[in-house]
Design an enzyme around this catalytic site. Sequence first.
Site, PDB file in Angstrom:
ATOM      1  CG  ASP A  36      -2.241   0.835   1.234  1.00  0.00           C
ATOM      2  OD1 ASP A  36      -1.969   1.613   0.471  1.00  0.00           O
ATOM      3  OD2 ASP A  36      -3.224   0.432   0.923  1.00  0.00           O
ATOM      4  CG  ASN A  37       0.037   4.471  -2.556  1.00  0.00           C
ATOM      5  OD1 ASN A  37      -1.083   4.198  -2.041  1.00  0.00           O
ATOM      6  ND2 ASN A  37       0.427   5.330  -4.102  1.00  0.00           N
ATOM      7  CB  SER A  80      -8.660   1.886  -6.791  1.00  0.00           C
ATOM      8  OG  SER A  80      -9.193   2.494  -7.264  1.00  0.00           O
ATOM      9  CE  LYS A  96       0.821   6.334 -12.845  1.00  0.00           C
ATOM     10  NZ  LYS A  96       2.135   7.174 -13.084  1.00  0.00           N
ATOM     11  CE  LYS A 110       2.321 -14.175 -18.311  1.00  0.00           C
ATOM     12  NZ  LYS A 110       4.130 -13.901 -18.538  1.00  0.00           N
ATOM     13  CB  ALA A 119     -11.644  -4.963  -5.254  1.00  0.00           C
ATOM     14  CE1 TYR A 150     -13.030   3.357  -7.682  1.00  0.00           C
ATOM     15  CE2 TYR A 150     -15.104   3.033  -8.079  1.00  0.00           C
ATOM     16  CZ  TYR A 150     -14.362   2.480  -7.472  1.00  0.00           C
ATOM     17  OH  TYR A 150     -14.664   1.637  -6.503  1.00  0.00           O
ATOM     18  CB  THR A 180     -18.974  -2.204   1.272  1.00  0.00           C
ATOM     19  OG1 THR A 180     -19.551  -3.760   0.559  1.00  0.00           O
ATOM     20  CG2 THR A 180     -18.590  -3.042   2.612  1.00  0.00           C
TER      21      THR A 180
HETATM   22  P1  NAD Z   1      -9.672   2.582   0.760  1.00  0.00           P
HETATM   23  O1  NAD Z   1      -9.255   4.089   0.103  1.00  0.00           O
HETATM   24  O2  NAD Z   1     -10.369   2.715   2.641  1.00  0.00           O
HETATM   25  O3  NAD Z   1      -8.525   2.100   0.461  1.00  0.00           O
HETATM   26  C1  NAD Z   1      -7.511   1.600  -0.799  1.00  0.00           C
HETATM   27  C2  NAD Z   1      -6.680   1.286  -0.498  1.00  0.00           C
HETATM   28  O4  NAD Z   1      -5.702   1.450  -1.105  1.00  0.00           O
HETATM   29  C3  NAD Z   1      -6.044   2.495   0.514  1.00  0.00           C
HETATM   30  O5  NAD Z   1      -5.052   1.969   1.911  1.00  0.00           O
HETATM   31  C4  NAD Z   1      -5.000   3.187  -0.501  1.00  0.00           C
HETATM   32  O6  NAD Z   1      -3.702   3.739   0.141  1.00  0.00           O
HETATM   33  C5  NAD Z   1      -4.092   1.562  -1.530  1.00  0.00           C
HETATM   34  N1  NAD Z   1      -3.941   2.632  -3.301  1.00  0.00           N
HETATM   35  C6  NAD Z   1      -4.845   3.846  -3.550  1.00  0.00           C
HETATM   36  N2  NAD Z   1      -3.122   3.528  -4.616  1.00  0.00           N
HETATM   37  C7  NAD Z   1      -2.719   2.798  -4.204  1.00  0.00           C
HETATM   38  C8  NAD Z   1      -1.298   2.477  -4.911  1.00  0.00           C
HETATM   39  N3  NAD Z   1      -0.971   2.914  -6.676  1.00  0.00           N
HETATM   40  N4  NAD Z   1      -1.203   1.668  -4.706  1.00  0.00           N
HETATM   41  C9  NAD Z   1      -1.094   1.117  -3.196  1.00  0.00           C
HETATM   42  N5  NAD Z   1      -1.407   1.463  -2.732  1.00  0.00           N
HETATM   43  C10 NAD Z   1      -3.043   2.687  -2.824  1.00  0.00           C
HETATM   44  O7  NAD Z   1     -10.989   2.117  -0.457  1.00  0.00           O
HETATM   45  P2  NAD Z   1     -11.807   0.935  -0.114  1.00  0.00           P
HETATM   46  O8  NAD Z   1     -13.004   0.388   0.551  1.00  0.00           O
HETATM   47  O9  NAD Z   1     -11.308   0.083   1.008  1.00  0.00           O
HETATM   48  O10 NAD Z   1     -11.743   0.292  -1.247  1.00  0.00           O
HETATM   49  C11 NAD Z   1     -10.893  -0.483  -1.568  1.00  0.00           C
HETATM   50  C12 NAD Z   1     -11.121  -1.382  -3.263  1.00  0.00           C
HETATM   51  O11 NAD Z   1     -12.533  -1.560  -2.716  1.00  0.00           O
HETATM   52  C13 NAD Z   1     -10.854  -0.549  -4.345  1.00  0.00           C
HETATM   53  O12 NAD Z   1     -10.177  -0.810  -5.160  1.00  0.00           O
HETATM   54  C14 NAD Z   1     -12.155   0.321  -4.810  1.00  0.00           C
HETATM   55  O13 NAD Z   1     -12.974   0.279  -5.557  1.00  0.00           O
HETATM   56  C15 NAD Z   1     -12.971  -0.897  -4.562  1.00  0.00           C
HETATM   57  N6  NAD Z   1     -14.451  -1.045  -3.904  1.00  0.00           N
HETATM   58  C16 NAD Z   1     -14.930  -0.809  -2.629  1.00  0.00           C
HETATM   59  C17 NAD Z   1     -16.238  -0.141  -2.464  1.00  0.00           C
HETATM   60  C18 NAD Z   1     -16.759   0.222  -0.832  1.00  0.00           C
HETATM   61  O14 NAD Z   1     -18.118   0.613  -0.787  1.00  0.00           O
HETATM   62  N7  NAD Z   1     -16.591  -0.113   0.110  1.00  0.00           N
HETATM   63  C19 NAD Z   1     -17.142  -0.657  -3.572  1.00  0.00           C
HETATM   64  C20 NAD Z   1     -17.017  -0.517  -4.700  1.00  0.00           C
HETATM   65  C21 NAD Z   1     -15.182  -1.180  -4.613  1.00  0.00           C
END
Ligand code: NAD
Length: 337
Positions: A36-37, A80, A96, A110, A119, A150, A180
């Site tokens: 995670d970044n 993301s 990105k 792979k 996700a 997005y 969620t």
């Molecule tokens: P969040 O923002 O809490 O978590 C996303 C995490 O990804 C963060 O910790 C962030 O620092 C990390 N991140 C982002 N870009 C990065 C990169 N380039 N390199 C490394 N780490 C990176 O959001 P979340 O709600 O936990 O969502 C997690 C995933 O689930 C996402 O892919 C999101 O699209 C998907 N999602 C979530 C929901 C929801 O309701 N929570 C709904 C649909 C999809």
Amino acid sequence: MATKSPTSVVTGGAGFLGSHLTDRLLAEGHCVIAVDNLITGNTANIEHLARNERFEFIKHDVSTYILVPHAVDYVFHFASPASPIDYLELPIPTLKVGALGTHNSLGLAKAKGAAFLLASTSECYGDPLVHPQKEDYWGNVNPIGPRGVYDEAKRFAEAMTMAYHRYHGLDTKIVRIFNTYGPRMRLRDGRVVPAFIGQALTDTPLTIFGDGSQTRSFCYVSDLIDGIFRLSQSDFHEPVNIGNPREMTIKQFAEEIIRITGTTATIEHRPLPVDDPKVRQPDITRARKVLGWEPAVSFEEGIKETIEYFRGCLVRGHLGERVASLHEKDHVSSFSR
Ligand code: NAD
Ligand code: UDP
């Protein structure tokens, strides 16, 4: 004969969902490497794992090449920005990580001969013209609108995942996650659940965007994670919706939060964001059939847990500002394989 623990890489492992998934995988006996970044995540979400020998944290941007010097059995790609406020403020990192980050995560799977789970999101359906949304609906997305960064990144990620499955024979899964909520969301991430609860707990007006007639269907985090874990253990490769079909308008949601918290806060209307979906409800027939899954936590139970969590955050002053923890040391813990 003792079997070796599987190793899972969770990109976005310090985020809301990634950290809950990490907890579940550890409970299932996996070793977990969270990558995670911290762009929208926080090491506070994984602090409790600092002494766990089966857990490692690597601070890294997965939109650049991912180096993991261990054998890996599963790659879960969760990195993301996910809140509309976050991805509107971070449009290029969002594109990105959906494109390059997915490519790198697939490449890692792979190279390691690992299974891969993406996700994805209900945003792939855009502002849907079919209701409720089934997986075979192709969606109604504005590619050049503000949310396109997005939605299109996730649609590209799905296409890339299917290409790795078809062309490279990779064992891939795609979960389309519907709204969620639960503990570890950032209080100020802008999503409606923390927004309304934070406002209610501080007796400030609840900000309804538009007239509040748009609908959402809210799933509690433990239900979602259970569906995702089941999907990871299945041999199903097409997308699967995971979400709670209980649908309500945003106005009803605001009224429920006011009722449950007992706040004196009122409701205030703000302009509706561009391309805000008017309705959203998952059809979970596929998840029921393929995974034997359906949500178990009621709205009342889940929302009360979440309110208590945010009450604690307010007492401790943890408001969940973005990139609050970039100063944290890179490695929280490590294990050797
Ligand atoms: P969040 O923002 O809490 O978590 C996303 C995490 O990804 C963060 O910790 C962030 O620092 C990390 N991140 C982002 N870009 C990065 C990169 N380039 N390199 C490394 N780490 C990176 O959001 P979340 O709600 O936990 O969502 C997690 C995933 O689930 C996402 O892919 C999101 O699209 C998907 N999602 C979530 C929901 C929801 O309701 N929570 C709904 C649909 C999809
Ligand atoms: N919303 C709202 N007030 C807020 C935040 C969000 O009325 O303070 C609305 C938003 O316009 C959308 C719904 O709540 O219609 C859900 O928004 P969220 O940001 O949680 O996620 P989305 O489902 O749009 O991705």
